[in-house]
Design a protein around this motif. Structure first.
Motif, short mmCIF file in Angstrom:
data_model
loop_
_atom_site.label_atom_id
_atom_site.label_comp_id
_atom_site.label_asym_id
_atom_site.label_seq_id
_atom_site.Cartn_x
_atom_site.Cartn_y
_atom_site.Cartn_z
N ILE A 44 0.99 -0.75 0.27
CA ILE A 44 -0.05 0.13 -0.02
C ILE A 44 0.80 1.65 0.00
O ILE A 44 0.08 1.76 -0.86
CB ILE A 44 -1.27 -0.22 1.10
CG1 ILE A 44 -1.98 -1.06 1.36
CG2 ILE A 44 -2.04 1.66 1.38
CD1 ILE A 44 -2.24 -1.14 2.28
N MET A 55 -5.95 4.30 -3.25
CA MET A 55 -6.13 3.53 -2.52
C MET A 55 -7.18 2.18 -3.45
O MET A 55 -6.97 0.86 -2.66
CB MET A 55 -6.45 4.26 -1.30
CG MET A 55 -4.70 5.29 -0.34
SD MET A 55 -3.89 4.00 -0.22
CE MET A 55 -2.64 3.76 -1.60
N GLY A 59 -6.79 -1.17 -3.60
CA GLY A 59 -7.28 -2.30 -2.68
C GLY A 59 -8.44 -3.39 -3.35
O GLY A 59 -9.31 -4.03 -2.75
#
Length: 219
Positions: A44, A55, A59
């Motif tokens: 990340i 993100m 993700g």
């Protein structure tokens, strides 16, 4: 540096402060709320400078145009806003750099892609709001980095000459913006960079591998 700069401007995430821990915490909380396993922090971390869009991409594998992206992004940003400075802090050694600049009466400021909604409460939480001469966010300008508008605005607010300014950043767009503004540019390799070796190709005037390197360059 061979001359005293008129102002030293910093990018925020990955350059001045380490926001990655709170990005990591919020993204994994969002994943876990959907019964997904936590992602490795290092995976990340390398994408933090690209913000919420990155993100949601790493993700959940979603891009802006895909169904579900908008809702996930909004939920992520709400989580982040609530816990904006739980683990975020200045990079180790960075406060000493700021104190040294202040002792020499060299103003310093922040030019960031982080919106006002997050940047202002964050620098307040870290006690930086009364110390920095300027904070320019994308909300303040018509054109974002690598366009130099934000850097020129920061120099105006700091009453500093752009051609004698320094801009420090951890992304290619930071270096391009600084060069477009006619500033001396310093690329920092300690930031959120997927391919650290690529920094050598950004055409920065100087490169700092560590915060200690940056301190030496700014002395």
């Amino acid at each position: 540096m061979s001359r005293t700069p008129s102002v030293v401007l910093f990018d925020l995430d990955g350059t001045l402060i380490d926001t990655a821990p709170d990005f990591i915490r919020c993204l994994n909380a969002l994943r876990q709320s959907r019964s997904l396993e936590a992602l490795p922090p290092a995976f990340i971390r390398q994408s933090v400078s690209d913000g919420a869009r990155a993100m949601i991409r790493i993700g959940f594998g979603l891009e802006q145009h895909e169904p579900g992206y908008t809702e996930l992004r909004a939920e992520f940003l709400d989580l982040y806003e609530v816990g904006i400075a739980v683990e975020t802090k200045l990079f180790d050694g960075m406060d000493a750099i700021l104190l040294a600049l202040e002792a020499r009466q060299i103003p310093w400021g922040i030019v960031t892609n982080k919106p006002v909604r997050f940047a202002v409460p964050l620098i307040r939480a870290l006690g930086l709001h009364q110390r920095c001469a300027t904070l320019v966010c994308p909300d303040h300008v018509a054109q974002g980095k690598p366009h130099p508008e934000a850097l020129f605005m920061a120099c105006d607010e700091a009453r500093a000459a752009a051609e004698k300014a320094i801009y420090v950043g951890d992304h290619q767009r930071d270096i391009e913006a600084g060069r477009n503004a006619g500033m001396t540019t310093i690329a920092v390799r300690y930031g959120y960079i997927e391919r650290p070796e690529a920094v050598d190709l950004w055409q920065a005037d100087l490169i700092a591998d560590t915060v200690s390197d940056l301190a030496k360059l700014l002395q």
